[in-house]
Structure formats: structure tokens, C-alpha cells
Design a protein around this motif. Structure first.
Motif, PDB file in Angstrom:
ATOM      1  N   ILE A 162       0.835  -1.206   0.000  1.00  0.00           N
ATOM      2  CA  ILE A 162       0.000   0.000   0.000  1.00  0.00           C
ATOM      3  C   ILE A 162       0.869   1.255   0.000  1.00  0.00           C
ATOM      4  O   ILE A 162       0.653   2.187  -0.783  1.00  0.00           O
ATOM      5  N   ARG A 163       1.847   1.285   0.865  1.00  0.00           N
ATOM      6  CA  ARG A 163       2.724   2.460   0.980  1.00  0.00           C
ATOM      7  C   ARG A 163       3.484   2.740  -0.311  1.00  0.00           C
ATOM      8  O   ARG A 163       3.697   3.899  -0.681  1.00  0.00           O
ATOM      9  N   ASP A 164       3.897   1.663  -0.997  1.00  0.00           N
ATOM     10  CA  ASP A 164       4.841   1.794  -2.112  1.00  0.00           C
ATOM     11  C   ASP A 164       4.205   1.680  -3.490  1.00  0.00           C
ATOM     12  O   ASP A 164       4.918   1.438  -4.471  1.00  0.00           O
ATOM     13  N   VAL A 165       2.878   1.842  -3.597  1.00  0.00           N
ATOM     14  CA  VAL A 165       2.226   1.669  -4.902  1.00  0.00           C
ATOM     15  C   VAL A 165       2.883   2.524  -5.975  1.00  0.00           C
ATOM     16  O   VAL A 165       3.231   2.048  -7.058  1.00  0.00           O
ATOM     17  N   GLY A 166       3.080   3.812  -5.685  1.00  0.00           N
ATOM     18  CA  GLY A 166       3.668   4.709  -6.678  1.00  0.00           C
ATOM     19  C   GLY A 166       5.120   4.379  -6.980  1.00  0.00           C
ATOM     20  O   GLY A 166       5.536   4.335  -8.141  1.00  0.00           O
ATOM     21  N   GLU A 167       5.892   4.123  -5.932  1.00  0.00           N
ATOM     22  CA  GLU A 167       7.306   3.795  -6.096  1.00  0.00           C
ATOM     23  C   GLU A 167       7.477   2.513  -6.908  1.00  0.00           C
ATOM     24  O   GLU A 167       8.331   2.427  -7.797  1.00  0.00           O
ATOM     25  N   ASP A 168       6.653   1.506  -6.608  1.00  0.00           N
ATOM     26  CA  ASP A 168       6.728   0.249  -7.349  1.00  0.00           C
ATOM     27  C   ASP A 168       6.317   0.450  -8.816  1.00  0.00           C
ATOM     28  O   ASP A 168       6.907  -0.145  -9.720  1.00  0.00           O
ATOM     29  N   ALA A 169       5.294   1.275  -9.023  1.00  0.00           N
ATOM     30  CA  ALA A 169       4.834   1.527 -10.387  1.00  0.00           C
ATOM     31  C   ALA A 169       5.936   2.169 -11.225  1.00  0.00           C
ATOM     32  O   ALA A 169       6.078   1.879 -12.419  1.00  0.00           O
ATOM     33  N   ARG A 170       6.727   3.034 -10.603  1.00  0.00           N
ATOM     34  CA  ARG A 170       7.827   3.672 -11.344  1.00  0.00           C
ATOM     35  C   ARG A 170       8.918   2.658 -11.699  1.00  0.00           C
ATOM     36  O   ARG A 170       9.761   2.941 -12.558  1.00  0.00           O
ATOM     37  N   ARG A 171       8.896   1.488 -11.050  1.00  0.00           N
ATOM     38  CA  ARG A 171       9.787   0.393 -11.428  1.00  0.00           C
ATOM     39  C   ARG A 171       9.089  -0.588 -12.370  1.00  0.00           C
ATOM     40  O   ARG A 171       9.631  -1.635 -12.693  1.00  0.00           O
ATOM     41  N   GLY A 251      -5.624  10.202   2.738  1.00  0.00           N
ATOM     42  CA  GLY A 251      -6.454   9.947   1.574  1.00  0.00           C
ATOM     43  C   GLY A 251      -5.853   8.978   0.578  1.00  0.00           C
ATOM     44  O   GLY A 251      -6.222   8.986  -0.601  1.00  0.00           O
ATOM     45  N   PHE A 252      -4.907   8.146   1.036  1.00  0.00           N
ATOM     46  CA  PHE A 252      -4.240   7.158   0.169  1.00  0.00           C
ATOM     47  C   PHE A 252      -3.585   7.817  -1.048  1.00  0.00           C
ATOM     48  O   PHE A 252      -3.659   7.302  -2.161  1.00  0.00           O
ATOM     49  N   LEU A 253      -2.918   8.940  -0.812  1.00  0.00           N
ATOM     50  CA  LEU A 253      -2.201   9.627  -1.896  1.00  0.00           C
ATOM     51  C   LEU A 253      -0.810   8.998  -2.045  1.00  0.00           C
ATOM     52  O   LEU A 253       0.215   9.631  -1.811  1.00  0.00           O
ATOM     53  N   VAL A 254      -0.803   7.741  -2.446  1.00  0.00           N
ATOM     54  CA  VAL A 254       0.434   6.961  -2.461  1.00  0.00           C
ATOM     55  C   VAL A 254       1.073   6.878  -3.844  1.00  0.00           C
ATOM     56  O   VAL A 254       2.159   6.303  -3.988  1.00  0.00           O
ATOM     57  N   LEU A 255       0.427   7.447  -4.845  1.00  0.00           N
ATOM     58  CA  LEU A 255       0.966   7.329  -6.198  1.00  0.00           C
ATOM     59  C   LEU A 255       2.086   8.327  -6.469  1.00  0.00           C
ATOM     60  O   LEU A 255       2.941   8.084  -7.314  1.00  0.00           O
ATOM     61  N   ASP A 256       2.078   9.440  -5.741  1.00  0.00           N
ATOM     62  CA  ASP A 256       3.092  10.464  -6.003  1.00  0.00           C
ATOM     63  C   ASP A 256       3.890  10.835  -4.758  1.00  0.00           C
ATOM     64  O   ASP A 256       4.633  11.816  -4.753  1.00  0.00           O
ATOM     65  N   ARG A 257       3.743  10.058  -3.692  1.00  0.00           N
ATOM     66  CA  ARG A 257       4.492  10.340  -2.459  1.00  0.00           C
ATOM     67  C   ARG A 257       4.609   9.063  -1.642  1.00  0.00           C
ATOM     68  O   ARG A 257       3.910   8.079  -1.891  1.00  0.00           O
ATOM     69  N   ARG A 258       5.498   9.099  -0.666  1.00  0.00           N
ATOM     70  CA  ARG A 258       5.715   7.932   0.204  1.00  0.00           C
ATOM     71  C   ARG A 258       5.553   8.381   1.647  1.00  0.00           C
ATOM     72  O   ARG A 258       6.388   9.113   2.177  1.00  0.00           O
ATOM     73  N   THR A 259       4.466   7.999   2.254  1.00  0.00           N
ATOM     74  CA  THR A 259       4.196   8.377   3.641  1.00  0.00           C
ATOM     75  C   THR A 259       5.156   7.639   4.574  1.00  0.00           C
ATOM     76  O   THR A 259       5.420   6.448   4.389  1.00  0.00           O
ATOM     77  N   SER A 260       5.676   8.347   5.559  1.00  0.00           N
ATOM     78  CA  SER A 260       6.569   7.716   6.525  1.00  0.00           C
ATOM     79  C   SER A 260       6.395   8.387   7.886  1.00  0.00           C
ATOM     80  O   SER A 260       5.851   9.493   7.991  1.00  0.00           O
ATOM     81  N   LEU A 261       6.844   7.698   8.919  1.00  0.00           N
ATOM     82  CA  LEU A 261       6.840   8.244  10.268  1.00  0.00           C
ATOM     83  C   LEU A 261       8.227   8.762  10.600  1.00  0.00           C
ATOM     84  O   LEU A 261       9.227   8.220  10.133  1.00  0.00           O
ATOM     85  N   THR A 262       8.306   9.789  11.418  1.00  0.00           N
ATOM     86  CA  THR A 262       9.605  10.323  11.803  1.00  0.00           C
ATOM     87  C   THR A 262      10.324   9.342  12.716  1.00  0.00           C
ATOM     88  O   THR A 262       9.677   8.545  13.431  1.00  0.00           O
ATOM     89  N   PRO A 263      11.666   9.364  12.731  1.00  0.00           N
ATOM     90  CA  PRO A 263      12.399   8.484  13.651  1.00  0.00           C
ATOM     91  C   PRO A 263      11.971   8.662  15.103  1.00  0.00           C
ATOM     92  O   PRO A 263      11.853   7.673  15.844  1.00  0.00           O
ATOM     93  N   MET A 264      11.711   9.892  15.518  1.00  0.00           N
ATOM     94  CA  MET A 264      11.305  10.126  16.905  1.00  0.00           C
ATOM     95  C   MET A 264       9.959   9.482  17.207  1.00  0.00           C
ATOM     96  O   MET A 264       9.759   8.893  18.282  1.00  0.00           O
ATOM     97  N   ARG A 265       9.048   9.558  16.259  1.00  0.00           N
ATOM     98  CA  ARG A 265       7.736   8.944  16.481  1.00  0.00           C
ATOM     99  C   ARG A 265       7.852   7.424  16.541  1.00  0.00           C
ATOM    100  O   ARG A 265       7.213   6.771  17.364  1.00  0.00           O
TER     101      ARG A 265
END
Length: 277
Positions: A162-171, A251-265
Motif C-alpha cells: 500500500i505504501r509503495d504503490v507509486g514507487e513500485d509503479a515507477r519500477r 487519503g491514500f495519496l500513495v501514487l506520487d508520495r511515500r508516507t513515513s513516520l519520523t524516527p522520533m515517532r
């Protein structure tokens, strides 16, 4: 740099959430799971970084031979030298290390999956097998814990997809099953072109619900007697479920960005989950 220091450096540089789940383990188990994670990173990098599929296959074959050298007591790579002691101490099945390599090789052979049943084999090899090996390292008394480890691995991999849909598509890869793309009227071209719409969002809501089902199933399967030993998996589950919540909140905007949590979180989630578990 010793083999175990090499593995530690590999894990730390990856920035993966898995690193945070190892932090509170006793030194011997932390060193062991770090070596396993470094192995997974090495073979995964072969597929992601080699543009020529034939070269990638050759490198994966080299890793298969290297696993055989672990069995023979003659590994040559820092990661497999570190794994030699780990495999012996925790009685890890070498065939499961080979199965991880087989899973990585699937990326060289197919970039689409007709249905979820086909995708399950891939998820099993690249994630559930890792969970089963990790369960051996963390320790368990009830074999029901292996079902938990299997399903938790599935949950993690579905979250990654789910997180990597856009990144995987670019591959050039789409892991979302074709029959589900068709059900939600999302053509593959839309994903490859990075176009969000309501249909795509509904497709991803469906994918997230499946991932959460696996999280719930896994946690229900974990016997109370093994909960303390399996705390690293519970830490990972807390981090990954928080990530899934963030992706949905965006909003599942995963096609053009990669959501991540900060190291502190991640660190805060890891610490609080470890104390509560």
C-alpha cells in the motif's frame, strides 16, 4: 569492521522501521535478528539495484551458493559469516533463507498478479518466512506462535505494498491484484501514470481493510505464554499500523508520495509498546 558490525551498519543505514523493533532485545538476540535483517536487505537490493535481470539472477544464484556455504561452515560474505553463528545457535532452517531469495527472484519474473491467491505466495516468501525465522530467534513455547508470525508477516508486506504503490509503479511493478483493479475500475495505466481518483481511493480502502484483518488475526493467534518473547513483532505491528492509519488519513495519496513516520515517532511507539506488551 566485524561481520556483525557490518550487519548493524546495514540495518541502521536502511532507515527501516524494523530497526526500532530490535532496540530493546538482549544483545545476542539483537545481533541475530540484525544479521537476518541484513541478509534480507542484501538480497532485496540485488533486485532493486540491478537494471539487468540476468545479472540480478546471477547475483541471487551467488547468494544461494553462499547460503549453502553457511551449511558447510565456509561462508565468505560478512552477512553470511554473521549468520553462520546465528543459524547454529537458533537452529534456523537454511531452506527458509533460500525461500526468501526465491521470493526476491519473483520480482524478476513477474510484475503483475492475477489475484490475491497469486500474490499470497510472494508475500509468504518475502515476509512471512522472515517472520517465521524471527520467531525462532525471539523464542517461543507454543507452536501457535508460528501462525502469528506467518500472518504478521503478511500484514507487514500488505502494508508495504500500500505504501509503495507509486514507487513500485515507477519500477514497472503493480502488486495490486488485477482482478481487484478491474473490480474497482482502476486501469493499470492509471497507476503507472500516477493519477488519483475516487475509484483508486476505494481500491486502497479495500487493501487497507485486508491488511488490518491480518494484523487482527495475527494478534489473536499469539499465545499469552509467548507474548513477552515476541514483543519485537508487537512493536513492528504498532509502528506499521500507525503508518497505515497515516496513509489512510492522507487519503491514500500513495501514487506520487511515500508516507513515513519520523524516527522520533517510531522510537516513541517502540518504547511505549515494549513497556505495555
Amino acid at each position: 569492521m566485524t561481520p556483525h558490525e557490518y550487519c548493524q551498519d546495514k540495518a541502521a543505514k536502511s532507515g527501516s522501521s524494523f530497526y526500532y523493533s530490535f532496540m530493546f532485545l538482549p544483545p545476542v538476540r539483537r545481533q541475530a535478528i540484525t544479521a537476518l535483517y541484513a541478509f534480507c536487505r542484501e538480497v532485496d537490493d540485488v533486485v532493486d539495484e540491478c537494471e539487468d535481470p540476468q545479472i540480478a539472477r546471477t547475483k541471487l544464484d551467488w547468494w544461494r551458493h553462499e547460503v549453502a556455504r553457511v551449511h558447510a561452515g565456509e561462508p565468505t560474505h560478512p552477512v553470511t559469516i554473521a549468520l553462520k553463528d546465528v543459524v547454529a545457535r537458533f537452529n534456523l532452517p537454511l531452506e527458509q533463507l533460500i525461500e526468501i531469495i526465491d521470493g526476491m527472484e519473483m520480482d524478476l519474473m513477474q510484475s503483475r498478479y492475477l489475484d490475491f491467491k497469486g500474490l499470497q505466495l510472494y508475500c509468504y516468501r518475502v515476509a512471512s518466512v522472515v517472520g517465521l525465522l524471527a520467531a525462532e530467534i525471539f523464542g517461543y513455547r507454543d507452536r501457535q506462535t508460528l501462525k502469528y508470525a506467518h500472518d504478521l508477516g503478511m500484514a507487514f508486506q500488505l502494508t508495504n505494498i500500500i505504501r509503495d504503490v507509486g514507487e513500485d509503479a515507477r519500477r514497472g511493478r503493480i502488486y495490486l491484484p488485477i482482478d481487484e483493479l478491474q473490480r474497482f475500475k482502476v486501469p493499470a495505466s492509471q497507476i503507472l501514470e500516477g493519477r488519483h481518483d475516487d475509484n483508486f481511493r476505494e481500491l486502497m480502502v479495500f487493501q487497507a481493510a485486508r491488511a488490518r484483518k491480518y494484523y487482527d488475526q495475527a494478534l489473536d493467534e499469539l499465545p499469552a505464554v509467548d507474548r513477552k518473547n515476541q514483543r519485537p513483532g508487537l512493536v513492528m505491528a504498532a509502528i506499521y499500523r500507525t503508518l497505515l492509519d497515516e496513509i489512510e488519513r492522507d487519503g491514500f495519496l500513495v501514487l506520487d508520495r511515500r508516507t513515513s513516520l519520523t524516527p522520533m515517532r517510531k522510537l516513541w511507539i517502540a518504547g511505549s509498546t515494549w513497556v505495555r506488551a
